[in-house]
Design a protein around this motif. Structure first.
Motif, PDB file in Angstrom:
ATOM      1  N   TYR A 107      54.656  -4.397 -27.935  1.00 14.64           N
ATOM      2  CA  TYR A 107      54.903  -3.401 -26.883  1.00 14.64           C
ATOM      3  C   TYR A 107      55.484  -2.122 -27.471  1.00 14.64           C
ATOM      4  CZ  TYR A 107      56.606  -0.966 -22.818  1.00 14.64           C
ATOM      5  OH  TYR A 107      56.822   0.005 -21.863  1.00 14.64           O
ATOM      6  N   TYR A 110      52.671  -0.121 -28.962  1.00 14.08           N
ATOM      7  CA  TYR A 110      51.823   0.431 -27.904  1.00 14.08           C
ATOM      8  C   TYR A 110      52.517   1.572 -27.171  1.00 14.08           C
ATOM      9  CZ  TYR A 110      50.246   0.585 -23.022  1.00 14.08           C
ATOM     10  OH  TYR A 110      49.873   1.000 -21.769  1.00 14.08           O
ATOM     11  N   ASP A 111      53.784   1.365 -26.814  1.00 18.49           N
ATOM     12  CA  ASP A 111      54.513   2.370 -26.030  1.00 18.49           C
ATOM     13  C   ASP A 111      54.738   3.637 -26.844  1.00 18.49           C
ATOM     14  OD1 ASP A 111      55.956   3.041 -23.568  1.00 18.49           O
ATOM     15  OD2 ASP A 111      57.750   2.983 -24.829  1.00 18.49           O
ATOM     16  N   ARG A 114      51.314   5.553 -26.941  1.00 19.43           N
ATOM     17  CA  ARG A 114      50.827   6.103 -25.670  1.00 19.43           C
ATOM     18  C   ARG A 114      51.710   7.233 -25.142  1.00 19.43           C
ATOM     19  NH1 ARG A 114      52.999   4.353 -20.625  1.00 19.43           N
ATOM     20  NH2 ARG A 114      54.778   2.945 -20.889  1.00 19.43           N
ATOM     21  N   THR A 126      44.407   1.906 -26.706  1.00 23.64           N
ATOM     22  CA  THR A 126      43.675   0.787 -26.119  1.00 23.64           C
ATOM     23  C   THR A 126      43.794  -0.465 -26.982  1.00 23.64           C
ATOM     24  OG1 THR A 126      42.085   2.298 -25.103  1.00 23.64           O
ATOM     25  CG2 THR A 126      41.411   0.003 -25.341  1.00 23.64           C
ATOM     26  N   GLU A 129      47.408  -1.776 -26.735  1.00 25.33           N
ATOM     27  CA  GLU A 129      47.653  -2.384 -25.423  1.00 25.33           C
ATOM     28  C   GLU A 129      47.070  -3.789 -25.366  1.00 25.33           C
ATOM     29  OE1 GLU A 129      47.148  -1.331 -20.669  1.00 25.33           O
ATOM     30  OE2 GLU A 129      45.779  -0.422 -22.142  1.00 25.33           O
ATOM     31  N   TRP A 132      49.264  -6.177 -27.236  1.00 24.46           N
ATOM     32  CA  TRP A 132      50.471  -6.470 -26.436  1.00 24.46           C
ATOM     33  C   TRP A 132      50.157  -7.480 -25.337  1.00 24.46           C
ATOM     34  CZ3 TRP A 132      51.350  -3.532 -21.525  1.00 24.46           C
ATOM     35  CH2 TRP A 132      52.510  -3.965 -20.866  1.00 24.46           C
ATOM     36  N   LYS A 133      49.095  -7.275 -24.602  1.00 20.80           N
ATOM     37  CA  LYS A 133      48.746  -8.189 -23.510  1.00 20.80           C
ATOM     38  C   LYS A 133      48.364  -9.572 -24.029  1.00 20.80           C
ATOM     39  CE  LYS A 133      47.606  -4.723 -20.059  1.00 20.80           C
ATOM     40  NZ  LYS A 133      46.590  -4.161 -19.125  1.00 20.80           N
TER      41      LYS A 133
END
Length: 505
Positions: A107, A110-111, A114, A126, A129, A132-133
């Motif tokens: 995360y 990703y954060d 973005r 993308t 993310e 992370w998911k």
């Protein structure tokens, strides 16, 4: 202290003020307050009416302890506290711990990408993310959903809930008296070994809660604009649920830091009321809650709202019910004039004989409802005395403003009659005395008062202070508080929006 949160004392309902000290002495015989070695304050009240007990844990942290970037985090942790611990809510905590750390690592990457203001790589966003998911999915397989709540329910627990507001976060439920040690274990465990599992799933839940209560609600949007306009520096201007961008950005790592700072024993009060014997349950409380590690008290809030020097206005142009809000800055709930504000609130708002109802609703018919209320949005710090009204068809917010001003001028320039003042005092005291007829109400208010006032006995002392309020006090406080430069007005204007000259858009 404020009428909105003070419990009642059916115990005192028919007792005259001169006997107050005697009743407090009798009440004290059933109440024990102890500070554990780690700094936790514990209140136990024996009330042997049924074989049950209730508890309330008050954490002295709400959205007033937040800063830009993490607004809504106090409320978020309220949700996390029901996810269990290292023992409850997991099939394999050691494996889950590794998986949750991977969630945080992915995360963070990703954060960071973005939210780059310059040079963001959308393809990389993308990709990050997805990683992370995928990490969230991997961690989810260790979760035992709702195990904490199921354990409480199986033990006969009822009323399990929590709430967060500007001043504090509160947890509570009730159990049979023979389940006391189970409660002490479960509730201490979730504060001793919290696990931020399903954090981002729950963050989505909170985001939806915000959408329903604020973004899809004209009244919710108006209240948010009103507070943000009235408070320019103090975090009372932040929404408890948080700003949308913060809800999309803060992390479980942020939540853990908030927990470490504020969820410390010296910043918490636990109250237990019911069919318990203090000599028997206090060692159990010390056994389990004494495990919480000692830590320094969080530093006091630094920011103080500066004096308001000009009237402020917020208007929402919407096709919805025309709601009106008006507020004035006033001192914190510990101010010596708190009882005067309680009396003023009741004069203006209590029932069909109140000043606002008679003037705005009954006589002028410019409002469907009108009332004033003190202690908004909290009482720990200087707050607002606010007015609320719903305009009737054909009437305007300007008429509401003028009518409220007339009632305020009466408070400033005319003494309240002795009969009306005594009637109001009786109603205020009855309101204070009406709600503590059960274990949960007593536990909640003992813990809240101990937290906010430093002594649960203030529940009783407020009665005496109300009795001493004079007509001169009402005039003095009204004159000091209700000034135009100290006023913030917000309302919904549902009239057709004016069109620019030269055509429509």
């Amino acid at each position: 202290m404020g009428v909105r949160r003070i419990a009642s004392f059916l115990l005192l309902l028919s007792t005259a003020t001169p006997l107050l000290a005697q009743d407090l002495t009798a009440f004290e015989k059933n109440v024990t307050v102890r500070k554990l070695a780690n700094g936790l304050t514990v209140i136990v009240m024996e009330r042997h009416e049924a074989p049950v007990f209730s508890y309330a844990t008050v954490v002295n942290a709400g959205n007033a302890q937040e800063v830009p970037g993490i607004t809504g985090l106090a409320h978020m942790f309220e949700h996390m506290a029901f996810k269990g611990s290292e023992v409850v809510g997991t099939t394999d905590y050691q494996a889950e711990k590794v998986a949750l750390q991977n969630v945080e690592d992915t995360y963070a990457a990703y954060d960071a990408e973005r939210r780059k203001p310059v040079g963001r790589d959308d393809a990389k966003v993308t990709q990050l993310e997805k990683a992370w998911k995928d990490a969230i999915d991997a961690a989810q397989k260790y979760v035992v959903p709702n195990e904490f709540a199921k354990l409480v329910d199986q033990a006969g627990g009822v009323g399990m809930n929590a709430f967060t507001r500007s001043d504090e976060t509160v947890y509570f439920y009730s159990l049979p008296a023979n389940r006391f040690e189970l409660w002490a274990y479960l509730d201490s465990e979730r504060f001793l070994h919290p696990v931020f599992r399903e954090f981002y799933k729950e963050r989505d839940v909170v985001t939806e809660e915000r959408r329903l209560r604020t973004e899809s609600s004209p009244q919710g949007r108006l209240i948010e604009e009103f507070l943000a306009t009235a408070f320019t520096a103090h975090p009372y201007g932040f929404p408890t649920v948080g700003w949308p961008s913060d809800l999309k950005a803060f992390s479980a790592t942020d939540a853990a830091a908030f927990f470490k700072k504020y969820y410390v024993p010296s910043n918490m009060v636990v109250a237990v009321v019911g069919d318990v014997k203090t000599a028997e349950v206090m060692p159990i409380i010390e056994k389990y809650f004494g495990r919480l590690p000692k830590a320094p008290m969080p530093e006091p809030l630094r920011t103080i709202e500066p004096p308001q020097k000009a009237e402020r206005l917020a208007i929402l142009h919407e096709k919805s019910q025309p709601i009106y809000l008006e507020g004035y800055h006033r001192p914190a709930g510990t101010d010596p004039d708190e009882a005067v504000f309680d009396v003023i609130q009741t004069l203006l708002s209590a029932g069909r004989t109140s000043h606002l109802y008679r003037s705005l609703v009954r006589d002028k018919k410019i409002a469907a409802t009108a009332q004033g209320f003190s202690g908004f949005p909290g009482v720990k710090y200087p707050n607002l005395f606010a007015f609320f009204a719903v305009t009737t068809p054909g009437h305007t917010p300007a008429e509401i403003t003028a009518a409220i001003a007339q009632e305020i001028d009466k408070l400033k320039n005319e003494d309240v009659s002795a009969d009306e003042l005594q009637s109001v005092k009786t109603r205020v005291k009855a309101g204070l005395l009406r709600q503590l007829d059960n274990n949960s109400g007593l536990a909640l208010n003992l813990a809240l008062t101990q937290t906010e006032e430093g002594d649960w006995r203030e529940l009783f002392r407020q009665i005496d202070r109300i009795e001493k309020v004079t007509a001169a006090d009402v005039r003095r406080v009204a004159t000091q508080t209700f000034t135009s430069n100290n006023r913030t007005i917000a309302y919904i204007d549902n009239s057709p929006a004016p069109q620019p000259k030269g055509g429509t858009q």
